[in-house]
Design an enzyme around this catalytic site. Structure first.
Site, mmCIF file in Angstrom:
data_model
loop_
_atom_site.group_PDB
_atom_site.id
_atom_site.type_symbol
_atom_site.label_atom_id
_atom_site.label_comp_id
_atom_site.label_asym_id
_atom_site.label_seq_id
_atom_site.Cartn_x
_atom_site.Cartn_y
_atom_site.Cartn_z
ATOM 1 N N GLN A 251 3.288 -4.198 -5.194
ATOM 2 C CA GLN A 251 1.828 -4.071 -5.173
ATOM 3 C C GLN A 251 1.335 -2.646 -4.915
ATOM 4 O OE1 GLN A 251 -0.827 -4.428 -1.991
ATOM 5 N NE2 GLN A 251 -1.231 -6.577 -2.414
ATOM 6 N N ARG B 127 2.159 -0.367 6.639
ATOM 7 C CA ARG B 127 1.662 -0.117 5.277
ATOM 8 C C ARG B 127 0.576 0.958 5.297
ATOM 9 N NH1 ARG B 127 -2.660 -2.329 1.979
ATOM 10 N NH2 ARG B 127 -2.003 -2.817 -0.157
ATOM 11 N N GLN C 261 -9.462 -3.189 1.672
ATOM 12 C CA GLN C 261 -10.062 -1.983 2.248
ATOM 13 C C GLN C 261 -11.452 -1.736 1.675
ATOM 14 O OE1 GLN C 261 -6.997 0.831 2.646
ATOM 15 N NE2 GLN C 261 -8.282 2.476 3.376
ATOM 16 N N HIS D 140 -2.371 2.095 -5.473
ATOM 17 C CA HIS D 140 -1.957 1.297 -6.645
ATOM 18 C C HIS D 140 -1.670 2.180 -7.868
ATOM 19 C CE1 HIS D 140 -2.805 -2.221 -4.293
ATOM 20 N NE2 HIS D 140 -4.009 -1.742 -4.027
ATOM 21 N N SER E 149 -5.531 -6.723 -2.640
ATOM 22 C CA SER E 149 -4.699 -5.655 -2.084
ATOM 23 C C SER E 149 -4.242 -6.012 -0.665
ATOM 24 C CB SER E 149 -5.469 -4.328 -2.136
ATOM 25 O OG SER E 149 -4.634 -3.248 -1.825
ATOM 26 N N LEU E 150 -4.727 -5.296 0.338
ATOM 27 C CA LEU E 150 -4.415 -5.592 1.731
ATOM 28 C C LEU E 150 -4.632 -7.077 2.060
ATOM 29 C CD1 LEU E 150 -4.450 -5.023 4.921
ATOM 30 C CD2 LEU E 150 -6.858 -4.493 4.572
#
Length: 297
Positions: free
Chosen positions: A244, A113, A9, A195, A88-89
């Protein structure tokens, strides 16, 4: 050895993916399929929308995922990964690019998500802040001694760590970190505390979706954010994807491990060049580049 890396992101930009759509029949087909799966025209927003339009959570994560995955698919035989990682993503993009997940399931999970994270953000006001110029252990200590929820969330590169948590706790931690000598401790314009433990409601929702999705062993090891180590086992991959959401992104440690395991060339697949910059700060000798689709390549 070649390591393909996939952004998360924040990498989005207006017009993203339009060149792929116009140049490649495969890309066009996949983008149209994505519109059907999502139930709205994400291509209209990606190709013609403003930066503000692209900031909507239900748009941002699928848009970056689509740009990365479709670019990887159009590379065909030119996609030659010895290892992959995603920020991440980007971990979902990396898995689809290496056949650990199919395109449809990957997009559905990313969309779920994004919506689950948005819901978690609305449950409790929270934020993130970038801390520059301090050693990780000092940042970790300050977070631990600050009242309220605030944790280290993104280990981006040496001297750049993002913290995440309740608004008051993040603000207090930023003040202390400046006193400790941080060059900057800057609250970020994000919707919530990604996170961190505040993402627990989203984690529970996503866990159910991931458990009910078929995964395969990827075509090469994926260095996951949670462990910063090479993983190929489907069940381990699933567990790490679930963890995660509330665990830190260990990007610095992932790149260091990839280098230790033989990576010399890091190729960023998707919008922007943020990860290439981070890789160079982690390992100066690395060769970095962007994946580029070439017609009839």
């Amino acid at each position: 050895m070649k390591a393909y890396i996939f952004p998360g992101q924040g990498a989005q930009f207006p017009g993203m993916g339009l060149d792929l759509y116009e140049k490649s029949d495969l890309a066009k087909e996949l983008f149209e399929k994505a519109n059907d799966i999502l139930g709205f025209s994400i291509t209209d927003i990606m190709f013609e929308g403003s930066a503000e339009d692209l900031k909507q959570t239900k748009v941002t994560q699928p848009a970056i995922f689509l740009h990365s995955v479709i670019l990887a698919k159009t590379l065909g035989h030119n996609f030659k990964a010895d290892m992959v990682a995603g920020h991440s993503l980007g971990e979902f993009s990396a898995l689809v690019a290496t056949s650990g997940l199919n395109f449809e399931d990957g997009l559905k999970l990313v969309s779920q998500r994004a919506l689950a994270m948005q819901k978690a953000c609305e449950l409790q006001p929270s934020t993130m802040a970038a801390v520059l110029g301090l050693d990780d252990d000092i940042v970790e200590k300050v977070c631990a001694m600050t009242e309220g929820v605030v944790v280290a969330a993104n280990y981006n590169c040496p001297g750049q760590l993002v913290i995440s948590g309740e608004i008051d706790a993040v603000n207090k931690a930023c003040e202390t970190l400046k006193e400790e000598g941080a060059r900057r401790a800057l609250v970020l314009p994000v919707g919530g505390a990604f996170h961190s433990p505040l993402m627990e409601p989203a984690k529970e929702e996503l866990a159910n979706a991931i458990e009910n999705t078929s995964f395969n062993a990827p075509s090469c090891p994926i260095y996951q954010n949670v462990t910063a180590s090479a993983v190929t086992d489907e069940n381990e991959i699933k567990a790490n994807l679930i963890s995660q959401l509330t665990a830190p992104v260990r990007w610095t440690q992932s790149v260091q491990q990839m280098v230790e395991d033989g990576a010399t060339h890091f190729i960023e697949v998707g919008p922007g060049k943020v990860l290439q910059g981070l890789v160079k700060k982690i390992y100066r000798e690395a060769e970095v580049s962007s994946a580029v689709f070439e017609l009839n390549a």
